[in-house]
Write a protein that holds these residues in place. Structure first.
Motif, PDB file in Angstrom:
ATOM      1  N   LEU A 107     -34.922   4.061  -3.613  1.00 16.50           N
ATOM      2  CA  LEU A 107     -35.014   2.616  -3.412  1.00 16.50           C
ATOM      3  C   LEU A 107     -34.967   2.364  -1.905  1.00 16.50           C
ATOM      4  CD1 LEU A 107     -32.476   1.465  -6.169  1.00 16.50           C
ATOM      5  CD2 LEU A 107     -34.969   1.608  -6.345  1.00 16.50           C
ATOM      6  N   PHE A 108     -36.061   1.886  -1.353  1.00 17.21           N
ATOM      7  CA  PHE A 108     -36.214   1.750   0.095  1.00 17.21           C
ATOM      8  C   PHE A 108     -36.376   0.276   0.441  1.00 17.21           C
ATOM      9  CE2 PHE A 108     -38.387   1.601   4.120  1.00 17.21           C
ATOM     10  CZ  PHE A 108     -37.937   2.713   4.828  1.00 17.21           C
ATOM     11  N   TRP A 109     -35.416  -0.264   1.184  1.00 16.91           N
ATOM     12  CA  TRP A 109     -35.473  -1.660   1.605  1.00 16.91           C
ATOM     13  C   TRP A 109     -35.536  -1.772   3.125  1.00 16.91           C
ATOM     14  CZ3 TRP A 109     -32.185  -1.040  -2.784  1.00 16.91           C
ATOM     15  CH2 TRP A 109     -32.406  -1.930  -3.845  1.00 16.91           C
ATOM     16  N   ALA A 110     -36.337  -2.695   3.627  1.00 12.95           N
ATOM     17  CA  ALA A 110     -36.227  -3.157   5.013  1.00 12.95           C
ATOM     18  C   ALA A 110     -35.377  -4.420   4.982  1.00 12.95           C
ATOM     19  CB  ALA A 110     -37.608  -3.445   5.585  1.00 12.95           C
ATOM     20  N   LEU A 121     -31.780   2.171   3.601  1.00 11.24           N
ATOM     21  CA  LEU A 121     -31.937   0.863   4.219  1.00 11.24           C
ATOM     22  C   LEU A 121     -32.458   1.025   5.644  1.00 11.24           C
ATOM     23  CD1 LEU A 121     -28.683  -1.031   3.118  1.00 11.24           C
ATOM     24  CD2 LEU A 121     -30.875  -0.837   1.928  1.00 11.24           C
ATOM     25  N   ALA A 122     -33.504   0.268   5.953  1.00 10.58           N
ATOM     26  CA  ALA A 122     -34.051   0.228   7.311  1.00 10.58           C
ATOM     27  C   ALA A 122     -33.687  -1.126   7.904  1.00 10.58           C
ATOM     28  CB  ALA A 122     -35.560   0.423   7.275  1.00 10.58           C
ATOM     29  N   HIS A 123     -32.802  -1.129   8.877  1.00  7.20           N
ATOM     30  CA  HIS A 123     -32.284  -2.368   9.454  1.00  7.20           C
ATOM     31  C   HIS A 123     -33.178  -2.820  10.607  1.00  7.20           C
ATOM     32  CE1 HIS A 123     -28.341  -2.141   7.362  1.00  7.20           C
ATOM     33  NE2 HIS A 123     -28.534  -0.825   7.459  1.00  7.20           N
ATOM     34  N   TYR A 124     -33.962  -3.870  10.384  1.00  4.10           N
ATOM     35  CA  TYR A 124     -34.774  -4.409  11.468  1.00  4.10           C
ATOM     36  C   TYR A 124     -34.030  -5.487  12.247  1.00  4.10           C
ATOM     37  CZ  TYR A 124     -35.904  -8.199   8.149  1.00  4.10           C
ATOM     38  OH  TYR A 124     -35.829  -9.240   7.255  1.00  4.10           O
ATOM     39  N   GLU A 125     -32.963  -6.027  11.656  1.00  4.99           N
ATOM     40  CA  GLU A 125     -32.034  -6.925  12.349  1.00  4.99           C
ATOM     41  C   GLU A 125     -30.638  -6.592  11.884  1.00  4.99           C
ATOM     42  OE1 GLU A 125     -32.898 -11.039  11.819  1.00  4.99           O
ATOM     43  OE2 GLU A 125     -34.826 -10.950  12.837  1.00  4.99           O
ATOM     44  N   LYS A 157     -33.803  -0.175  13.866  1.00  7.66           N
ATOM     45  CA  LYS A 157     -34.714  -0.436  14.977  1.00  7.66           C
ATOM     46  C   LYS A 157     -35.573  -1.637  14.621  1.00  7.66           C
ATOM     47  CE  LYS A 157     -38.146   2.321  15.597  1.00  7.66           C
ATOM     48  NZ  LYS A 157     -38.957   3.530  15.861  1.00  7.66           N
ATOM     49  N   PRO A 158     -36.189  -2.277  15.583  1.00  8.06           N
ATOM     50  CA  PRO A 158     -37.132  -3.347  15.268  1.00  8.06           C
ATOM     51  C   PRO A 158     -38.359  -2.765  14.578  1.00  8.06           C
ATOM     52  CG  PRO A 158     -36.431  -3.441  17.567  1.00  8.06           C
ATOM     53  CD  PRO A 158     -35.988  -2.111  17.033  1.00  8.06           C
ATOM     54  N   GLY A 159     -38.981  -3.565  13.732  1.00 11.46           N
ATOM     55  CA  GLY A 159     -40.191  -3.083  13.102  1.00 11.46           C
ATOM     56  C   GLY A 159     -40.425  -3.650  11.726  1.00 11.46           C
ATOM     57  N   TYR A 160     -41.268  -2.946  10.959  1.00 11.35           N
ATOM     58  CA  TYR A 160     -41.704  -3.421   9.651  1.00 11.35           C
ATOM     59  C   TYR A 160     -41.600  -2.294   8.636  1.00 11.35           C
ATOM     60  CZ  TYR A 160     -43.422  -7.252  12.458  1.00 11.35           C
ATOM     61  OH  TYR A 160     -43.492  -8.312  13.329  1.00 11.35           O
ATOM     62  N   LYS A 161     -41.586  -2.671   7.361  1.00 13.93           N
ATOM     63  CA  LYS A 161     -41.214  -1.761   6.279  1.00 13.93           C
ATOM     64  C   LYS A 161     -42.016  -0.473   6.258  1.00 13.93           C
ATOM     65  CE  LYS A 161     -42.223  -3.003   2.081  1.00 13.93           C
ATOM     66  NZ  LYS A 161     -42.192  -3.767   0.822  1.00 13.93           N
ATOM     67  N   PHE A 162     -43.340  -0.558   6.331  1.00 11.45           N
ATOM     68  CA  PHE A 162     -44.110   0.666   6.179  1.00 11.45           C
ATOM     69  C   PHE A 162     -44.122   1.526   7.434  1.00 11.45           C
ATOM     70  CE2 PHE A 162     -45.317  -1.096   2.187  1.00 11.45           C
ATOM     71  CZ  PHE A 162     -45.521   0.033   1.396  1.00 11.45           C
TER      72      PHE A 162
END
Length: 321
Positions: A29-32, A63-67, A88-93
């Protein structure tokens, strides 16, 4: 495919396939995410639901934390539930591309790449995963229940230097196609398609290397538009299957928080993807439908009408909704 078997065996066989045992693969389960309270509450709730439906070992969570960061989340929950994370800043893919490892196909059956405003707690996940497997596809999109603004392709763009939002209009016909395509079709259990958008795709581990490594310049540094317009046809050609399916029987809720910050980079990224991979560009269409009431696959014409020719040569038409 043994469609009738799915109904006869039902919940128990499907649950056995979703639950983990020592020989089975997990789901990632991968969330931004940001660190807003509603984001944390939604992710926590969905993770708990997945584990109730599929047992403790069903899933890993990334979890990928963009904020914000993991420090903003409940520490005990994070240590217990989150397998890995990045910040890091960025987008899901773009995050997913950087996170991908060659060993994932030996560890995960699917990667579910979720926007933080997707709620699947009202869905029978046992059925969803069994349908995904039965589809024979590699990129599977749950349809979206409720009313969405469909901001992926018709969005408010912040005009640089003005602080004002200006409505960005795409071709009206295309927006309507995407709108209709992504809604559950009550006539169907599932549909093969040439377009699954990036909001909540379930990605077979088989296709990850193709879309995250081999599809050069499909995911740009500051934007990710364009990938979902080419990945279905590209994967269909590579693996000789109908690579994309939409699941009508198991729609998820798209809460549509509209948090994406769309910049001109998105339009430029999509232009470049289309220029480089024009032959794979999706028409945004249905290919066929597995009838919900007959478990039989039938074609869908360009007007959205289903034509069933199984009745002794007579055509039974199920009009579009």
């Amino acid at each position: 495919m043994h469609w009738l078997l799915l109904t006869i065996l039902g919940h128990h066989v499907a649950r056995a396939a979703f639950e983990s045992n020592e020989n089975s693969l997990k789901v990632l389960l991968f969330w931004a995410v940001d660190s807003a309270n509603r984001t944390q509450e939604n992710v926590v709730r969905n993770v708990a639901y997945a584990r109730r439906m599929g047992a403790r070992q069903c899933c890993d969570v990334m979890l990928a934390h963009y904020e914000g960061s993991s420090d903003d989340w409940n520490k005990a929950w994070y240590l217990n539930e989150v397998t890995s994370s990045m910040r890091k800043p960025g987008y899901k893919f773009k995050f997913l591309q950087e996170a991908y490892r060659e060993e994932w196909p030996q560890k995960y059956e699917f990667v579910w790449a979720l926007d933080s405003d997707i709620d699947f707690t009202g869905v029978n996940l046992v059925q969803l995963f069994e349908l995904a497997r039965s589809s024979g596809s590699l990129i599977i999109g749950p349809t979206f229940s409720g009313d969405q603004a469909w901001k992926t392709y018709a969005t408010n763009l912040l005009t640089e230097g003005t602080g004002r939002k200006a409505l960005v209009r795409r071709d009206v016909k295309e927006r309507e196609q995407i709108n209709v395509l992504g809604k559950p079709d009550p006539r169907c259990m599932m549909r093969h398609t040439d377009f699954v958008e990036m909001t909540a795709p379930l990605l077979s581990s088989t296709v990850l290397s193709l879309i995250l490594k081999d599809c050069v310049d499909c995911i740009h540094e500051h934007a990710e538009w364009g990938l979902d317009r080419v990945w279905c046809e590209m994967a269909s050609e590579k693996f000789s299957v109908s690579a994309c399916t939409l699941l009508d029987a198991t729609p998820v809720r798209h809460l549509d928080w509209q948090t994406a910050k769309i910049t001109p980079d998105f339009w430029e990224a999509e232009r470049k993807v289309k220029e480089k991979y024009a032959k794979y560009w999706a028409q945004v269409r249905n290919i066929d439908c597995m009838l919900a009431h007959k478990q039989q696959r039938v074609t869908i014409d360009p007007h959205g009408n289903i034509q069933d020719m199984s009745l002794g040569g007579r055509i039974q038409v199920y009009p579009s909704h």
